[in-house]
Scaffold this motif. Sequence first.
Motif, PDB file in Angstrom:
ATOM      1  N   ASP A  17      30.917  28.940  34.276  1.00 51.16           N
ATOM      2  CA  ASP A  17      32.178  28.233  34.043  1.00 51.16           C
ATOM      3  C   ASP A  17      32.375  27.954  32.555  1.00 51.16           C
ATOM      4  N   LYS A  18      31.329  27.530  31.891  1.00 49.68           N
ATOM      5  CA  LYS A  18      31.433  27.231  30.462  1.00 49.68           C
ATOM      6  C   LYS A  18      31.815  28.467  29.664  1.00 49.68           C
ATOM      7  N   ARG A  19      31.246  29.619  30.030  1.00 51.42           N
ATOM      8  CA  ARG A  19      31.587  30.862  29.326  1.00 51.42           C
ATOM      9  C   ARG A  19      33.045  31.241  29.570  1.00 51.42           C
ATOM     10  N   ILE A  20      33.513  31.091  30.808  1.00 51.13           N
ATOM     11  CA  ILE A  20      34.904  31.416  31.118  1.00 51.13           C
ATOM     12  C   ILE A  20      35.847  30.480  30.367  1.00 51.13           C
ATOM     13  N   PHE A  21      35.548  29.179  30.358  1.00 47.82           N
ATOM     14  CA  PHE A  21      36.395  28.217  29.648  1.00 47.82           C
ATOM     15  C   PHE A  21      36.440  28.534  28.149  1.00 47.82           C
ATOM     16  N   SER A  22      35.336  28.999  27.586  1.00 47.55           N
ATOM     17  CA  SER A  22      35.280  29.268  26.151  1.00 47.55           C
ATOM     18  C   SER A  22      36.143  30.464  25.749  1.00 47.55           C
ATOM     19  N   THR A  23      36.549  31.295  26.698  1.00 50.70           N
ATOM     20  CA  THR A  23      37.399  32.446  26.377  1.00 50.70           C
ATOM     21  C   THR A  23      38.838  32.044  26.147  1.00 50.70           C
ATOM     22  N   GLY A  24      39.229  30.864  26.644  1.00 48.47           N
ATOM     23  CA  GLY A  24      40.620  30.442  26.565  1.00 48.47           C
ATOM     24  C   GLY A  24      41.480  31.056  27.645  1.00 48.47           C
ATOM     25  N   GLU A  76      43.969  32.321  33.720  1.00 42.49           N
ATOM     26  CA  GLU A  76      44.250  33.710  34.076  1.00 42.49           C
ATOM     27  C   GLU A  76      43.115  34.304  34.897  1.00 42.49           C
ATOM     28  N   ASN A  77      41.881  33.966  34.548  1.00 46.20           N
ATOM     29  CA  ASN A  77      40.733  34.445  35.308  1.00 46.20           C
ATOM     30  C   ASN A  77      40.771  33.916  36.742  1.00 46.20           C
ATOM     31  N   MET A  78      41.104  32.630  36.896  1.00 41.35           N
ATOM     32  CA  MET A  78      41.172  32.032  38.227  1.00 41.35           C
ATOM     33  C   MET A  78      42.260  32.707  39.068  1.00 41.35           C
ATOM     34  N   LYS A  79      43.426  32.944  38.466  1.00 44.38           N
ATOM     35  CA  LYS A  79      44.516  33.601  39.207  1.00 44.38           C
ATOM     36  C   LYS A  79      44.120  35.014  39.618  1.00 44.38           C
ATOM     37  N   MET A  80      43.429  35.714  38.732  1.00 44.75           N
ATOM     38  CA  MET A  80      43.000  37.078  39.031  1.00 44.75           C
ATOM     39  C   MET A  80      41.977  37.102  40.162  1.00 44.75           C
ATOM     40  N   THR A  81      40.992  36.241  40.111  1.00 45.37           N
ATOM     41  CA  THR A  81      39.970  36.230  41.159  1.00 45.37           C
ATOM     42  C   THR A  81      40.529  35.698  42.480  1.00 45.37           C
ATOM     43  N   ASP A  82      41.452  34.731  42.402  1.00 48.87           N
ATOM     44  CA  ASP A  82      42.100  34.241  43.627  1.00 48.87           C
ATOM     45  C   ASP A  82      42.908  35.343  44.295  1.00 48.87           C
ATOM     46  N   CYS A  83      43.604  36.130  43.480  1.00 52.21           N
ATOM     47  CA  CYS A  83      44.381  37.245  44.015  1.00 52.21           C
ATOM     48  C   CYS A  83      43.468  38.219  44.764  1.00 52.21           C
ATOM     49  N   TYR A  84      42.366  38.576  44.131  1.00 50.14           N
ATOM     50  CA  TYR A  84      41.449  39.510  44.796  1.00 50.14           C
ATOM     51  C   TYR A  84      40.874  38.899  46.072  1.00 50.14           C
ATOM     52  N   ASN A  96      47.826  40.092  32.953  1.00 43.07           N
ATOM     53  CA  ASN A  96      47.929  38.785  32.295  1.00 43.07           C
ATOM     54  C   ASN A  96      46.585  38.356  31.720  1.00 43.07           C
ATOM     55  N   PHE A  97      45.500  38.600  32.461  1.00 43.49           N
ATOM     56  CA  PHE A  97      44.172  38.266  31.963  1.00 43.49           C
ATOM     57  C   PHE A  97      43.836  39.113  30.732  1.00 43.49           C
ATOM     58  N   ARG A  98      44.119  40.391  30.808  1.00 44.60           N
ATOM     59  CA  ARG A  98      43.831  41.300  29.694  1.00 44.60           C
ATOM     60  C   ARG A  98      44.620  40.872  28.441  1.00 44.60           C
ATOM     61  N   LYS A  99      45.891  40.516  28.619  1.00 48.89           N
ATOM     62  CA  LYS A  99      46.722  40.066  27.495  1.00 48.89           C
ATOM     63  C   LYS A  99      46.138  38.795  26.876  1.00 48.89           C
ATOM     64  N   CYS A 100      45.767  37.835  27.708  1.00 46.94           N
ATOM     65  CA  CYS A 100      45.163  36.595  27.218  1.00 46.94           C
ATOM     66  C   CYS A 100      43.872  36.896  26.473  1.00 46.94           C
ATOM     67  N   TRP A 101      43.063  37.779  27.037  1.00 46.72           N
ATOM     68  CA  TRP A 101      41.774  38.135  26.435  1.00 46.72           C
ATOM     69  C   TRP A 101      41.966  38.652  25.020  1.00 46.72           C
ATOM     70  N   LYS A 102      42.957  39.530  24.863  1.00 46.12           N
ATOM     71  CA  LYS A 102      43.216  40.103  23.540  1.00 46.12           C
ATOM     72  C   LYS A 102      43.811  39.068  22.588  1.00 46.12           C
ATOM     73  N   GLU A 103      44.709  38.207  23.100  1.00 47.52           N
ATOM     74  CA  GLU A 103      45.317  37.178  22.257  1.00 47.52           C
ATOM     75  C   GLU A 103      44.268  36.217  21.689  1.00 47.52           C
ATOM     76  N   HIS A 104      43.225  35.968  22.446  1.00 51.76           N
ATOM     77  CA  HIS A 104      42.162  35.070  21.996  1.00 51.76           C
ATOM     78  C   HIS A 104      41.044  35.826  21.278  1.00 51.76           C
TER      79      HIS A 104
END
Length: 77
Positions: free
Chosen positions: A24-31, A35-43, A58-66
């Motif tokens: 969780d800490k690693r995921i939160f640190s990505t910013g 988006e990660n939660m929405k992606m995993t919930d969808c799957y 959306n996750f990929r876009k966020c990943w690149k923006e950060h």
Amino acid sequence: MSKSESNSQKAAAVEEDDEPDDWDKRIFSTGCSVENMKMTDCYFEKKDWRLCKDEMDNFRKCWKEHQNDKRTETRDA
């Protein structure tokens, strides 16, 4: 053990489980935790990544923006 003691022990176990773990800490640190939660919930709901294209984009876009691709040394295929 009384019923109230048993209930308080169960409540304590739930509280401990609510603490963010290393993952969780690693995921939160990505910013991009939302988006990660929405992606995993969808799957989880659809059981098919192809039906979660918008969430993945959306996750990929966020990943690149950060700039996580630079931080983690990931590259597009």
